[in-house]
Structure formats: structure tokens, C-alpha cells
Write a protein that holds these residues in place. Sequence first.
Motif, short mmCIF file in Angstrom:
data_model
loop_
_atom_site.label_atom_id
_atom_site.label_comp_id
_atom_site.label_asym_id
_atom_site.label_seq_id
_atom_site.Cartn_x
_atom_site.Cartn_y
_atom_site.Cartn_z
N ARG A 78 6.36 4.21 14.91
CA ARG A 78 6.11 4.37 16.34
C ARG A 78 5.93 2.98 16.94
NH1 ARG A 78 3.66 8.38 19.70
NH2 ARG A 78 3.54 9.82 17.98
N HIS A 79 6.58 2.73 18.05
CA HIS A 79 6.46 1.39 18.61
C HIS A 79 5.35 1.31 19.66
CE1 HIS A 79 8.79 2.51 22.26
NE2 HIS A 79 8.17 1.48 22.80
N GLY A 80 4.75 0.14 19.72
CA GLY A 80 3.83 -0.21 20.78
C GLY A 80 4.27 -1.56 21.30
N HIS A 81 3.44 -2.20 22.12
CA HIS A 81 3.80 -3.51 22.63
C HIS A 81 2.67 -4.50 22.45
CE1 HIS A 81 7.50 -2.12 24.56
NE2 HIS A 81 6.84 -0.99 24.68
N GLY A 82 2.98 -5.68 21.97
CA GLY A 82 2.00 -6.74 21.88
C GLY A 82 1.68 -7.27 23.26
N SER A 133 -0.45 4.44 22.08
CA SER A 133 0.20 3.34 21.34
C SER A 133 0.80 2.30 22.28
CB SER A 133 1.28 3.88 20.41
OG SER A 133 2.30 4.49 21.16
N HIS A 134 0.88 2.61 23.58
CA HIS A 134 1.44 1.65 24.54
C HIS A 134 0.37 0.85 25.26
CE1 HIS A 134 5.56 2.90 24.14
NE2 HIS A 134 5.87 1.94 24.97
N VAL A 135 -0.90 1.09 24.91
CA VAL A 135 -1.97 0.40 25.61
C VAL A 135 -2.36 -0.87 24.87
CG1 VAL A 135 -4.35 0.57 26.44
CG2 VAL A 135 -2.85 2.58 26.52
ZN LIG Z 1 7.62 0.87 24.75
#
Ligand SMILES: [Zn+2]
Length: 153
Positions: A78-82, A133-135
Motif C-alpha cells: 500500500r502506498h503512502g507519501h513521504g 496511509s496518505h496522512v
Molecule cells: Zn497517493
Amino acid sequence: VTVSASLREPWASLPGQLRERGLRWTPQRRTVIEVLAETRGHITGAELVERCRVLDLTVVPSTVYRTLDVLEQLGVVRHGHGADGRQEFHVGSETDHGHLHCATCENQWEITEPQAGAIAELFAPQGFALEASHVTIVGQCRTCRERATRAFG
Ligand SMILES: [Zn+2]
Ligand SMILES: [Zn+2]
Ligand SMILES: [Zn+2]
């Protein structure tokens, strides 16, 4: 590097699942899966490309990113963002979580489930469902704040 027969789930059944989605099961793709199966926590696409190329120089970035896309559709990563917006992938059975990022020391901490729940509550009146996961919240950690206070106070 040995064959995927030794991989545990969810990795072991991936060759079949990838084929169902029209992706050929190639040695390069097997390398991607084997590296991911050994990964705990977070990895960026660039790091994954680098680790794969240590094992097999014929692995190209497009193979890695295409495979990651499909693995995300399958729910294996699952992707998130740094803090800089670049994608980071969560691998394994880790729960869906956001991050606190210290802009001074660049360290990162996970947002706990109760904290994520409290953040999500804020947007419930708008009917907006937050993807934890995007926070990524950027700020300054306690250690860096105390160091700054000592220096200037
Ligand atoms: Zn994204
Ligand atoms: Zn810090
Ligand atoms: Zn994380």
C-alpha cells in the motif's frame, strides 16, 4: 536466489494472480517479489529498484513500478507519501497508518490508530473518509524542539 516455492503467503500465490492480470511471470518479476518478501516496513520505488538490481541487473524501473501497481491492486502493498510527496510503500501485514515527520532531523514516527481515528473524526461531518496511509504531518519533534530551546533560550 532460489525459486518462489519457498515464499510464504501472500507472496507464494502471486505468480498465478499476476498471470490472471496479464503479467508474465519473469525472472525479473520474481526478483521484485523476493526482495519485497524480505522487506519490513517501508520502501520507496527507487530503493526497491536499487535492491533488485543488486541481485539482477536486467531488472528495469518500469518492471518494478508496473509490478508495484498490480501488487497494490491485490492489496499486498500500500502506498503512502513521504514529507516530500514521494511514494513510499508499506509492505507486509502492517496496518494502514500515517506518519509524523520531523523537518529538522528527518525522523519519522507512525501515527497511532487512536490518533488516526481522532483525525478522521474531524472530517466525518463532511462525509469524508480519510485514508490514513496518505496522512503525513510535518513538524518538529520533541528532541529537536528542546535542542532549539537550549540553543536560543
Ligand atoms: Zn497517493
Ligand atoms: Zn527531530
Ligand atoms: Zn509507515
